[in-house]
Each structure stands twice: as C-alpha cells, then as structure tokens.
Design an enzyme around this catalytic site. Structure first.
Site, mmCIF file in Angstrom:
data_model
loop_
_atom_site.group_PDB
_atom_site.id
_atom_site.type_symbol
_atom_site.label_atom_id
_atom_site.label_comp_id
_atom_site.label_asym_id
_atom_site.label_seq_id
_atom_site.Cartn_x
_atom_site.Cartn_y
_atom_site.Cartn_z
ATOM 1 N N GLY A 1 20.893 -8.849 -5.819
ATOM 2 C CA GLY A 1 20.483 -10.224 -6.078
ATOM 3 C C GLY A 1 20.308 -10.593 -7.539
ATOM 4 N N GLY B 1 24.961 -4.905 -6.901
ATOM 5 C CA GLY B 1 26.415 -4.905 -6.797
ATOM 6 C C GLY B 1 26.965 -5.734 -7.939
ATOM 7 N N ARG B 2 26.752 -7.033 -7.815
ATOM 8 C CA ARG B 2 27.271 -7.990 -8.797
ATOM 9 C C ARG B 2 26.870 -7.638 -10.228
ATOM 10 N NH1 ARG B 2 28.208 -13.052 -6.792
ATOM 11 N NH2 ARG B 2 26.628 -12.568 -5.221
ATOM 12 N N TYR C 1 33.241 -20.506 -1.523
ATOM 13 C CA TYR C 1 31.927 -21.003 -1.969
ATOM 14 C C TYR C 1 32.053 -22.126 -2.991
ATOM 15 C CZ TYR C 1 30.538 -16.209 -0.539
ATOM 16 O OH TYR C 1 30.327 -15.025 0.116
ATOM 17 N N CYS D 1 48.890 -21.667 1.833
ATOM 18 C CA CYS D 1 49.005 -22.970 2.486
ATOM 19 C C CYS D 1 47.617 -23.402 2.938
ATOM 20 C CB CYS D 1 49.968 -22.884 3.662
ATOM 21 S SG CYS D 1 51.589 -22.329 3.140
ATOM 22 N N GLU D 2 46.751 -23.556 1.971
ATOM 23 C CA GLU D 2 45.344 -23.901 2.171
ATOM 24 C C GLU D 2 44.970 -24.681 0.932
ATOM 25 O OE1 GLU D 2 42.552 -23.522 3.904
ATOM 26 O OE2 GLU D 2 43.500 -22.507 5.608
HETATM 27 C C1 PLP Z 1 25.364 -7.470 -0.742
HETATM 28 C C2 PLP Z 1 24.172 -6.578 -0.778
HETATM 29 C C3 PLP Z 1 23.714 -6.049 -1.978
HETATM 30 C C4 PLP Z 1 24.327 -6.371 -3.316
HETATM 31 O O1 PLP Z 1 24.142 -7.705 -3.650
HETATM 32 P P1 PLP Z 1 24.547 -8.234 -5.110
HETATM 33 O O2 PLP Z 1 24.286 -9.704 -5.013
HETATM 34 O O3 PLP Z 1 25.970 -7.904 -5.307
HETATM 35 O O4 PLP Z 1 23.664 -7.557 -6.083
HETATM 36 C C5 PLP Z 1 22.642 -5.174 -1.927
HETATM 37 N N1 PLP Z 1 22.041 -4.855 -0.761
HETATM 38 C C6 PLP Z 1 22.452 -5.345 0.416
HETATM 39 C C7 PLP Z 1 21.774 -4.919 1.660
HETATM 40 C C8 PLP Z 1 23.528 -6.229 0.451
HETATM 41 O O5 PLP Z 1 23.929 -6.729 1.625
#
Ligand code: PLP
Length: 419
Positions: A235, A279-280, A319, A346-347
């Site tokens: 997040g 992740g991000r 999004y 084609c979208e």
């Molecule tokens: C998608 C997800 C993350 C990673 O989220 P980011 O926004 O990419 O940091 C971490 N934990 C869970 C359980 C997720 O589903």
C-alpha cells in the site's frame, strides 16, 4: 520532471537485440531502493520485507530481491511454486491469500510458509486440509468503515473503504479466531491489515501500525496469544504523476518506530517483529515499458499508435491510471501537442494516455511509459491474440539481459485443442 533511467542512445542500442515492446527493469535502482527499505526498518531486529510476488512475478527479479534480504508474499499456487523454484522456503514465504483453494493451503503448509488467514472459517478449513494448525499463524484484520488520513488542498490525501473490501476478519472475529487457534495448538501469532492502496503519504504506515499495535495489545490481553509479528502489508505508493511528491521510506520507518515505542514497548511487546509486503513501492519506478510509434492518425482527435497495448500494461485501460510518457530524445522539447497514445486492441479503452500534452511525435520515435515495474507485465493478458512482451534487466554494469522472452503464437496455441 520524471527522468528515464536510460538514454535514447542506450535504448536504441538495446532495441537492436530486443524488439519493442518490452519491459525494462533497472537493477541498480531496485537494489538501492531495497536497501533504503531495509535501512528504514533496521531498528526492528526481526524486520523483513516480503515482496508481493503478484506485482512482478519474474524469477530473476525475485532472486535479486532475495539477495537484498527480502522474502516473498504469495497469494496463489503458481506464485508459491515459482517462489519455491527460486529457492525461497519456510519463514521466507508469507502466504496472504483469500477465497483460498485447499491445494494452495496444502502447498503453503508443505513449504512451511507463514499462513495469513483471510477468514475465521479458514481455521477449520486449514485444519481439515493439512491435518494440523501451524505453530506460527497470522490473521488478516479488516476494521471496516472508511479509512482516511490527513487533509490536503485537494481533499483527503488518503481515503479507502475497508468496509467495502472482501478481505479479512472483523474485530470480534479476530478475538474469536485467536482463541480458537490457541485451542488448536498455535503458539506464535501475527496480525495483518491492508487498508489503503498506492498511498502517497508518509503517514499511512504509521497510522496503520498504530491501529495494528493497539489491536495486538488488546488481543494479547483478551486471548493470552503470544503475538510475535505484525504485518503492515503493501500500500505504500509511488508518484505516478510528475507533480506528486515521493514517499520517504526513512520518514515512514521512523513514524512506525514512534508508534512501536508508544504502544507496543509499554505493553511489554517490544520483541514483536515487523513485516511488510510491498509490491509497487519495491519495483514500480524501476520499470519502463519501451514502445515505438507505428502510426499517426488525424481524425476527430490526434492519435499516436504504438506497438505496445493494454496486453502489456493494463492499468490505464482498467483504472484510468496515469502513467507518465517520455518521448526519447525530446526530453527538453516543449509539450505543445495534445495526443491520445493508443495500442492496437479492438477496445477503445486501449489508450496509454488521453489528451496528453507531449512534444511533437514522429513515426518511429521511441516512447518510455514510466512506472511499469509493478502491476505492469504481471497484469498482462492475451485479448485479441496480442501477446505479452519480453522483460529485460538493465544490469548494474550497464549491460542488458533477457529475463523473460516474449510470448509467441505457439504459446497462445498451446492450450488449444485442434481436432
Ligand atoms: C497486492 C498486495 C500487496 C502489495 O500491494 P502493493 O500496493 O503493490 O504494495 C501486499 N499484500 C497483499 C495481501 C496484496 O494483496
């Protein structure tokens, strides 16, 4: 201004070996950022970042992050299998899934992954599936309602709706779950929550941490559970737009430390280990989608048609997400032309940018679409028979290495039954 991590000359050179479109990742940027994350939480001896595999499931990148001390956060069978093949095992794997099939709990159990339960009913389901409750177990908390943080001129900086999210246990269920898990033999407990996505605020993690730390103290008092880890999940966001400020992970780490010292330490819980599942934040800025301009079309609007499409990067199409675009070699030219930058699906939603002010573009120009290192290639699909592109790693020594080949029609046909 957003800068690319490669020059036009470097990219043109790369394009001789790797035909466009492709995702390019920056090893140096990834390693330096991972070190900043680890340094920000070094005050917590048990800290570990479990990279959210779904963001960028590439074995070479997972191994690179492992070298920087990261574990993995998996949420499906194939992510578990990939992590296993990359050498991750036991405590290096977090399994945070939802609506989980039995076979996934079975493999997570076999690998000794730390299982993070998404629902109270999964306690008995897990017990039936793997025949035991692991000694170390975690539950995902969903406080419900809305989650807001600080106000800025534009309104709320961070606002999300946990009450509308399918994930996690309610607060009363957390108590019930911990009691039941203790009865079934669990000894080490963790708490997880994910309240807001892509936050641009140094306050998100500290605010989430305070909620989780208070909940942990309550749960310990109510159930006697020994809480040994708290998982702040993902997040933490990145500035997709050039005018947005970047999060400062060192400030975020200090904010979490303050909450830790105010809430957990006085409760005698100063030995709790922290985890993150970013992740991000770990990879997004260190990926570029490299694409070439194929066509220009002048109709009711000015269109630039490129050789990438939503199959390579879906976020704008689904999004309306902003991804910055640099026209290589024209970094300093005035942005005095308004374009829609489109792919070939084609979208009509297959547009990387709508009404974007850019320098004048010519056919053959190379474009970099920024911040595609996470939730980019991984969200790709094969609609229209458009196939997913290659992934290339720009290594620290300046050379490039193919880390995933592009899909071919044979890959696409492999699942077909012809006769
Ligand atoms: C998608 C997800 C993350 C990673 O989220 P980011 O926004 O990419 O940091 C971490 N934990 C869970 C359980 C997720 O589903």
């Amino acid at each position: 201004m957003k800068k690319t991590f490669v020059t036009k000359a470097q990219l043109e050179q790369l394009c001789q070996s790797f035909p466009t479109p492709f995702h390019l990742y920056d090893e140096k940027g990834i390693r330096e950022n991972a070190r900043r994350v680890n340094a920000a939480f070094a005050w917590n001896p048990g800290f570990r970042e479990f990279f959210a595999v779904k963001a960028t499931p590439n074995p070479q990148l997972l191994k690179l992050l492992r070298e920087e001390g990261c574990g993995v956060d998996c949420s499906s069978l194939t992510e578990l299998m990939m992590s296993q093949r990359c050498g991750f095992s036991g405590g290096e794997i977090m399994f945070s899934s939802n609506d989980t099939p039995a076979e996934e709990f079975a493999l997570a159990g076999q690998l000794g992954a730390t299982i993070n339960l998404d629902d109270i009913s999964h306690i008995d389901f897990l017990q039936r599936t793997i025949g035991r409750i692991p000694k170390k177990i975690s539950c995902r908390f969903n406080p419900g309602g809305t989650f807001t943080l600080g106000e800025s001129k534009e309104g709320f900086q961070v606002m999300d709706n946990p009450g509308q999210a399918k994930y996690g246990l309610t607060r009363p269920q957390m108590t019930e779950a911990f009691k039941r898990l203790r009865e079934l033999g669990a000894e080490e407990f963790g708490i997880h929550a994910f309240l807001a996505s892509n936050t641009i605020s140094n306050e998100y993690y500290p605010a989430l941490a305070a909620i989780l730390f208070r909940t942990a103290v309550e749960l310990k008092n109510e159930t006697g559970a020994h809480i040994t880890f708290i998982n702040l999940s993902g997040g933490v966001g990145i500035p997709y737009r050039p005018e947005q400020p970047a999060n400062d992970i060192a400030v975020i780490g200090e904010g979490v430390r303050k909450a830790f010292e105010e809430i957990l330490v006085p409760a005698g819980m100063g030995d709790v280990s922290l985890c993150t599942e970013l992740g991000r934040f770990m990879l997004a800025p260190y990926g570029h989608l490299v694409t070439r301009v194929l066509h220009q079309k002048h109709t009711h609007k000015e269109y630039i048609g490129v050789d990438a499409c939503a199959a390579n990067l879906m976020r704008p199409a689904i999004y309306g997400a902003y991804h910055h675009i640099t026209v290589m070699g024209k970094e300093d030219a005035p942005c005095d032309h308004m374009y829609d930058v489109t792919g070939s699906l084609c979208e009509n939603s297959d547009k990387f940018a709508i009404d974007r002010m850019l320098p004048e573009i010519e056919t053959g120009d190379l474009l970099v679409i920024h911040d595609t290192g996470a939730h980019g290639h991984s969200m790709g699909y094969q609609y229209n028979g458009r196939l997913r592109s290659a992934e290339v790693l720009l290594q620290e020594d300046g050379t490039a290495r193919l880390i995933r080949r592009a899909e071919t029609p044979e890959d696409y046909f492999a699942t077909c039954i012809w006769d």
